[in-house]
Design an enzyme around this catalytic site. Sequence first.
Site, mmCIF file in Angstrom:
data_model
loop_
_atom_site.group_PDB
_atom_site.id
_atom_site.type_symbol
_atom_site.label_atom_id
_atom_site.label_comp_id
_atom_site.label_asym_id
_atom_site.label_seq_id
_atom_site.Cartn_x
_atom_site.Cartn_y
_atom_site.Cartn_z
ATOM 1 N N GLY A 21 47.353 35.759 38.365
ATOM 2 C CA GLY A 21 47.213 36.485 39.631
ATOM 3 C C GLY A 21 46.679 35.580 40.737
ATOM 4 O O GLY A 21 45.632 34.938 40.573
ATOM 5 N N PHE A 24 43.162 38.059 45.602
ATOM 6 C CA PHE A 24 41.842 37.628 46.068
ATOM 7 C C PHE A 24 41.032 36.976 44.943
ATOM 8 O O PHE A 24 40.421 35.933 45.134
ATOM 9 C CB PHE A 24 41.076 38.823 46.637
ATOM 10 C CG PHE A 24 41.596 39.247 47.972
ATOM 11 C CD1 PHE A 24 41.332 38.496 49.095
ATOM 12 C CD2 PHE A 24 42.358 40.404 48.107
ATOM 13 C CE1 PHE A 24 41.810 38.878 50.339
ATOM 14 C CE2 PHE A 24 42.833 40.794 49.346
ATOM 15 C CZ PHE A 24 42.560 40.026 50.462
ATOM 16 N N GLY A 25 41.023 37.596 43.760
ATOM 17 C CA GLY A 25 40.223 37.070 42.658
ATOM 18 C C GLY A 25 40.728 35.707 42.209
ATOM 19 O O GLY A 25 39.963 34.747 42.082
ATOM 20 N N VAL A 89 53.521 37.685 33.555
ATOM 21 C CA VAL A 89 52.847 37.558 32.259
ATOM 22 C C VAL A 89 53.096 38.842 31.480
ATOM 23 O O VAL A 89 52.756 39.938 31.951
ATOM 24 C CB VAL A 89 51.332 37.318 32.440
ATOM 25 C CG1 VAL A 89 50.623 37.314 31.091
ATOM 26 C CG2 VAL A 89 51.090 36.016 33.181
ATOM 27 N N GLU A 184 44.292 54.533 58.128
ATOM 28 C CA GLU A 184 44.898 53.488 58.963
ATOM 29 C C GLU A 184 46.380 53.765 59.213
ATOM 30 O O GLU A 184 46.874 53.620 60.338
ATOM 31 C CB GLU A 184 44.688 52.112 58.307
ATOM 32 C CG GLU A 184 43.237 51.688 58.388
ATOM 33 C CD GLU A 184 42.867 50.440 57.589
ATOM 34 O OE1 GLU A 184 41.894 49.788 57.955
ATOM 35 O OE2 GLU A 184 43.537 50.137 56.592
ATOM 36 N N ASP A 322 40.165 44.180 40.682
ATOM 37 C CA ASP A 322 40.537 45.589 40.503
ATOM 38 C C ASP A 322 40.702 45.993 39.037
ATOM 39 O O ASP A 322 40.871 47.172 38.735
ATOM 40 C CB ASP A 322 41.864 45.869 41.220
ATOM 41 C CG ASP A 322 41.687 45.990 42.727
ATOM 42 O OD1 ASP A 322 40.558 45.839 43.203
ATOM 43 O OD2 ASP A 322 42.695 46.225 43.424
#
Length: 449
Positions: A21, A24-25, A89, A184, A322
């Site tokens: 991934g 962000f992480g 994956v 939003e 997440d």
Amino acid sequence: MTGPTAAANAGATRHRVVIIGAGFGGLFAARVLKNAPLSVTVIDRTNHHLFQPLLYQVATGILSEGDVAPPIRDVLRKYRNTEVLIGDVTTIDLERRTLNVVNLGEDLEVEYDSLIVAAGAGQSYFGHSDFSRWAPGMKSIDDALEIRGRIFGAFEMAERETDPAKRREWLTFVIVGGGPTGVEMAGQIAELSHRSLHRNFRHFDPATARVVLVDAGDALIPAFGKRLSGKALSGLHKLGVEVHLNSLVTNVDENGIDAKAPDGSTMHIEAQTKIWAAGVEASSLGKLLGDGSGAEVDRTGRVKVNPDLTLPGHPEVFLVGDMINLNKLPGVAEVAMQGGMHAARTIKHRVETGNPNLPAKAFHYRNLGDLATISRFQAVAHIGPIKVAGFVGWLLWMFVHLTFLTGFKNRVATVFNWFIAFVGRGRPQRTITRQQVLARSVLQQQDRQ
Ligand SMILES: Cc1cc2nc3c(=O)[nH]c(=O)nc-3n(C[C@H](O)[C@H](O)[C@H](O)COP(=O)(O)OP(=O)(O)OC[C@H]3O[C@@H](n4cnc5c(N)ncnc54)[C@H](O)[C@@H]3O)c2cc1C
């Protein structure tokens, strides 16, 4: 072992870190490891790092997809110990410390010494996956472009529709979910119809569009607290958005939605455009890791990790963002970024000290705040003890999003597009194609065959 990437990874003499991934992480983990004496492979099923918080602006024609999704290879180009593998994956073998990646139809096996799993979350329809056909979620570039196609396409259909009732259906936009994304989206569609599309059509006034936000809870953006939640509600009301709280959506079909109130009364809204911004479900890799390790997996697919973010029984495997269930941490970008950095620092420290079994420190999250926009020049911000709404909130929102948006070119392009959309009245990114709207249904049909 097949394929050149797998061979390169297998031949490495350095400690091999695989990151699943490049969200962000994953990206923040790679950043910590960039100068460390180890070899890093970042695997992602897409070729881009996606800045999800601005996806709704892609969907409503403010930003282009490239502005919020720089290529992973370009972002990592200066990290000399890091290679990028594009692929999905599909399995992880915790005993053999290998994983399988499907890459352009080819199956690759990749080995690791340490693994960071940062595969994020997808949309959840709470057991009603059939709703997705009529109400796309907002999780990927494909989703945002499909929604953009549906929104602008609906105005086109309204222009050629002569039956007033049918035109009304084309001009009704329902957003399910009153979290930051739903608020939003609703604000932006209202602004689009009242401001940006002014004088664009000859047979109807776009300002007559009906924007409806529906949520099962009793407040919008509840995580921001009562005062800011109230500000968001009044801000949307001022924009003409119709908000239905305590309304649980029970059905979504081609022509609209049905919702039920706690007293049992029901409501039906005829609408051609429906957008799902309601629930999330962690990557299916979470369940895979739970099955392989015996770790508990909650009903949204998140894995109960150890306090140091490792998978129970596997100190060499970290989960971040997440996908984790730890201390009620929310599914926000900061949790993923700080988690990715924590995992990477632990691995780096172990390699530097030559002790692969060095116990890791517990992960401590620092909450830097929450932000959500309502419309141009209007946002709510909750940062530490500060709770602000309105223009000051909007300035804070703009500053934070520009700071975290990856890439200088993307920031410049974003500021330029914001200028056109917020200071002017234009929507610089209104290109839509038939394929964007139809491709998902066709692909789903193909998968079923
Ligand atoms: C519309 C929207 C708005 C948001 N707004 C905000 C906001 O304003 N503020 C905030 O803090 N948070 C916001 N969030 C939440 C925030 O984006 C997430 O919490 C954050 O992205 C989580 O980071 P992550 O690294 O865990 O996962 P992600 O950033 O989702 O990254 C996961 C990556 O893993 C890849 N991947 C997944 N499965 C596989 C696989 N099997 N094989 C290979 N690759 C895989 C994906 O392609 C993706 O690139 C928003 C989310 C959405 C959807």
